[in-house]
Design a protein around this motif. Structure first.
Motif, PDB file in Angstrom:
ATOM      1  N   THR A 197       1.028  -1.233  -0.138  1.00  0.00           N
ATOM      2  CA  THR A 197      -0.034  -0.028  -0.253  1.00  0.00           C
ATOM      3  C   THR A 197       0.915   1.271   0.095  1.00  0.00           C
ATOM      4  O   THR A 197       0.860   1.904  -0.817  1.00  0.00           O
ATOM      5  N   THR A 198       1.352   1.525   1.054  1.00  0.00           N
ATOM      6  CA  THR A 198       2.323   2.762   1.384  1.00  0.00           C
ATOM      7  C   THR A 198       3.846   2.411   1.034  1.00  0.00           C
ATOM      8  O   THR A 198       4.768   2.982   0.647  1.00  0.00           O
ATOM      9  N   GLY A 199       4.087   0.876   1.440  1.00  0.00           N
ATOM     10  CA  GLY A 199       5.507   0.395   1.287  1.00  0.00           C
ATOM     11  C   GLY A 199       6.175   0.332   2.599  1.00  0.00           C
ATOM     12  O   GLY A 199       7.448  -0.113   2.568  1.00  0.00           O
ATOM     13  N   ALA A 200       5.446   0.732   3.509  1.00  0.00           N
ATOM     14  CA  ALA A 200       6.131   0.959   4.910  1.00  0.00           C
ATOM     15  C   ALA A 200       6.856  -0.434   5.460  1.00  0.00           C
ATOM     16  O   ALA A 200       7.597  -0.337   5.933  1.00  0.00           O
ATOM     17  N   SER A 201       5.983  -1.263   5.103  1.00  0.00           N
ATOM     18  CA  SER A 201       6.398  -2.705   5.970  1.00  0.00           C
ATOM     19  C   SER A 201       7.513  -3.275   5.045  1.00  0.00           C
ATOM     20  O   SER A 201       8.417  -3.580   5.714  1.00  0.00           O
ATOM     21  N   LEU A 202       7.401  -3.128   3.813  1.00  0.00           N
ATOM     22  CA  LEU A 202       8.463  -3.771   3.026  1.00  0.00           C
ATOM     23  C   LEU A 202       9.848  -2.679   2.908  1.00  0.00           C
ATOM     24  O   LEU A 202      11.041  -3.616   3.112  1.00  0.00           O
ATOM     25  N   ASN A 203       9.527  -1.567   3.226  1.00  0.00           N
ATOM     26  CA  ASN A 203      10.635  -0.837   3.365  1.00  0.00           C
ATOM     27  C   ASN A 203      11.368  -1.080   4.531  1.00  0.00           C
ATOM     28  O   ASN A 203      12.771  -1.211   4.817  1.00  0.00           O
ATOM     29  N   GLU A 204      10.617  -1.244   5.874  1.00  0.00           N
ATOM     30  CA  GLU A 204      11.343  -1.470   7.134  1.00  0.00           C
ATOM     31  C   GLU A 204      11.973  -2.945   7.129  1.00  0.00           C
ATOM     32  O   GLU A 204      13.069  -3.090   7.559  1.00  0.00           O
ATOM     33  N   LEU A 205      11.308  -3.947   6.212  1.00  0.00           N
ATOM     34  CA  LEU A 205      11.854  -5.239   6.044  1.00  0.00           C
ATOM     35  C   LEU A 205      13.314  -5.087   5.281  1.00  0.00           C
ATOM     36  O   LEU A 205      14.295  -5.813   5.790  1.00  0.00           O
ATOM     37  N   ALA A 206      13.296  -4.039   4.323  1.00  0.00           N
ATOM     38  CA  ALA A 206      14.623  -4.149   3.498  1.00  0.00           C
ATOM     39  C   ALA A 206      15.634  -3.448   4.436  1.00  0.00           C
ATOM     40  O   ALA A 206      16.709  -3.794   4.438  1.00  0.00           O
ATOM     41  N   LYS A 207      15.231  -2.587   5.298  1.00  0.00           N
ATOM     42  CA  LYS A 207      16.170  -2.008   6.148  1.00  0.00           C
ATOM     43  C   LYS A 207      16.834  -3.083   7.121  1.00  0.00           C
ATOM     44  O   LYS A 207      18.186  -2.789   7.328  1.00  0.00           O
ATOM     45  N   THR A 208      15.964  -3.992   7.504  1.00  0.00           N
ATOM     46  CA  THR A 208      16.380  -4.931   8.438  1.00  0.00           C
ATOM     47  C   THR A 208      17.253  -5.914   7.747  1.00  0.00           C
ATOM     48  O   THR A 208      18.319  -6.109   8.313  1.00  0.00           O
ATOM     49  N   VAL A 209      16.990  -6.490   6.739  1.00  0.00           N
ATOM     50  CA  VAL A 209      18.001  -7.438   6.102  1.00  0.00           C
ATOM     51  C   VAL A 209      19.150  -6.772   5.540  1.00  0.00           C
ATOM     52  O   VAL A 209      20.466  -7.224   5.704  1.00  0.00           O
ATOM     53  N   ILE A 210      19.230  -5.216   5.130  1.00  0.00           N
ATOM     54  CA  ILE A 210      20.337  -4.812   4.755  1.00  0.00           C
ATOM     55  C   ILE A 210      21.263  -4.517   5.683  1.00  0.00           C
ATOM     56  O   ILE A 210      22.430  -4.531   5.689  1.00  0.00           O
ATOM     57  N   LYS A 211      20.617  -4.179   7.110  1.00  0.00           N
ATOM     58  CA  LYS A 211      21.584  -4.029   8.140  1.00  0.00           C
ATOM     59  C   LYS A 211      22.139  -5.430   8.683  1.00  0.00           C
ATOM     60  O   LYS A 211      22.930  -5.403   8.999  1.00  0.00           O
ATOM     61  N   SER A 212      21.454  -6.498   8.247  1.00  0.00           N
ATOM     62  CA  SER A 212      21.957  -7.842   8.443  1.00  0.00           C
ATOM     63  C   SER A 212      23.041  -8.467   7.572  1.00  0.00           C
ATOM     64  O   SER A 212      23.397  -9.516   7.588  1.00  0.00           O
ATOM     65  N   GLY A 213      23.222  -7.543   6.528  1.00  0.00           N
ATOM     66  CA  GLY A 213      24.378  -7.931   5.684  1.00  0.00           C
ATOM     67  C   GLY A 213      24.054  -8.155   4.237  1.00  0.00           C
ATOM     68  O   GLY A 213      24.928  -8.440   3.478  1.00  0.00           O
ATOM     69  N   VAL A 214      22.749  -8.156   3.932  1.00  0.00           N
ATOM     70  CA  VAL A 214      22.219  -8.328   2.598  1.00  0.00           C
ATOM     71  C   VAL A 214      22.724  -7.124   1.717  1.00  0.00           C
ATOM     72  O   VAL A 214      22.586  -5.930   2.091  1.00  0.00           O
ATOM     73  N   LYS A 215      22.973  -7.354   0.495  1.00  0.00           N
ATOM     74  CA  LYS A 215      23.708  -6.125  -0.379  1.00  0.00           C
ATOM     75  C   LYS A 215      22.651  -5.332  -0.750  1.00  0.00           C
ATOM     76  O   LYS A 215      22.610  -4.099  -0.995  1.00  0.00           O
ATOM     77  N   SER A 216      21.649  -6.054  -1.520  1.00  0.00           N
ATOM     78  CA  SER A 216      20.463  -5.328  -2.167  1.00  0.00           C
ATOM     79  C   SER A 216      19.316  -6.139  -2.365  1.00  0.00           C
ATOM     80  O   SER A 216      19.353  -7.462  -2.174  1.00  0.00           O
ATOM     81  N   CYS A 217      17.980  -5.375  -2.222  1.00  0.00           N
ATOM     82  CA  CYS A 217      16.719  -6.276  -2.365  1.00  0.00           C
ATOM     83  C   CYS A 217      16.098  -5.615  -3.241  1.00  0.00           C
ATOM     84  O   CYS A 217      16.003  -4.505  -3.476  1.00  0.00           O
ATOM     85  N   ASP A 218      15.027  -6.567  -3.907  1.00  0.00           N
ATOM     86  CA  ASP A 218      13.858  -6.193  -4.646  1.00  0.00           C
ATOM     87  C   ASP A 218      12.800  -6.516  -3.846  1.00  0.00           C
ATOM     88  O   ASP A 218      12.722  -7.285  -3.057  1.00  0.00           O
ATOM     89  N   VAL A 219      11.442  -6.105  -4.667  1.00  0.00           N
ATOM     90  CA  VAL A 219      10.296  -6.474  -4.081  1.00  0.00           C
ATOM     91  C   VAL A 219       9.133  -7.197  -4.987  1.00  0.00           C
ATOM     92  O   VAL A 219       9.391  -6.696  -6.157  1.00  0.00           O
ATOM     93  N   LEU A 220       8.454  -8.075  -4.536  1.00  0.00           N
ATOM     94  CA  LEU A 220       7.387  -8.613  -5.329  1.00  0.00           C
ATOM     95  C   LEU A 220       6.258  -8.673  -4.682  1.00  0.00           C
ATOM     96  O   LEU A 220       6.113  -9.398  -3.631  1.00  0.00           O
ATOM     97  N   THR A 221       4.992  -8.398  -5.159  1.00  0.00           N
ATOM     98  CA  THR A 221       3.667  -8.395  -4.424  1.00  0.00           C
ATOM     99  C   THR A 221       2.644  -8.789  -5.552  1.00  0.00           C
ATOM    100  O   THR A 221       2.801  -8.790  -6.630  1.00  0.00           O
TER     101      THR A 221
END
Length: 225
Positions: A197-221
């Motif tokens: 909807t706004t992307g808030a949840s997926l953006n927070e998830l992206a922030k979490t995985v990037i902080k944990s070492g993931v280099k980049s992420c895309d989204v599929l819904t």
């Protein structure tokens, strides 16, 4: 081949009761709206020829590219609500096959992913619903490809309110620090959810995985509001 195909029982379309291969007939599937031109960053439908929406140009999300099947409107909204809240898992099966097709198109254009990470539910929401709808949506991808569906590296640590009842600022505040993750060494992952909807949840998830070492992420819904 034709003989065995005839032995497969047809289902009734959940929208119009006509016969259907899954539980959505061809006519009703054609009523699902798919915006042809979308923002490359957040997948919102665009009316101009620009590649990015104004919001992403001024403040881009932490994920790189977003992909979706349909607009969250009309028949699509009905189907997703029935799937999530009325336990109509056959609808999840229909969406899972369409997500598989979309995933193969994405991989052909953007390359393979090291893993797919479904948006995790809180324990409370999982008990209420009985299943994580995103896991159901990934069944066909898991069955037909070798990509890792990582359901364990990220946890939901905060039982948030229903974000659909909140405005944009409240959503960002409510979802903040809602996830925790193990250390990960993936170069590129795909984050999956049913609706953005706004992307808030997926953006927070992206922030979490990037902080944990993931280099980049895309989204599929399945759908984009």
């Amino acid at each position: 081949m034709g003989f065995y195909t005839r032995l497969i029982p047809k289902q009734a379309c959940v929208l119009c009761t006509e016969q259907a291969e899954f539980c959505v007939c061809q006519a009703c599937e054609q009523s699902l709206v798919s915006g042809r031109h979308r923002c490359r960053s957040c997948a919102v439908a665009l009316t101009s020829d620009l590649n990015f929406c104004g919001t992403c140009l001024s403040h881009s999300p932490l994920f790189s590219n977003a992909h979706t099947l349909y607009d969250y409107s009309g028949s699509c909204t009905q189907l997703i609500k029935r799937f999530k809240f009325d336990h109509q898992l056959c609808i999840g099966d229909f969406f899972a096959h369409r997500l598989y097709d979309k995933y193969m198109d994405i991989v052909a254009s953007h390359g393979e992913y090291d893993a797919i990470i479904p948006l995790p539910l809180s324990k409370q929401r999982l008990r209420e619903r009985g299943y994580n709808q995103t896991h159901e949506l990934l069944r066909i991808i898991a069955k037909k490809t070798n990509v890792l569906i990582d359901k364990t590296s990220v946890k939901r640590t905060k039982a948030t309110k229903a974000l659909s009842t909140l405005n944009l600022e409240e959503r960002h505040s409510e979802i903040k620090n809602a996830f925790s993750a193990k250390e990960m060494t993936y170069n590129k992952v795909l984050l999956v959810d049913d609706v953005m909807t706004t992307g808030a949840s997926l953006n927070e998830l992206a922030k979490t995985v990037i902080k944990s070492g993931v280099k980049s992420c895309d989204v599929l819904t399945v759908a984009r509001a």
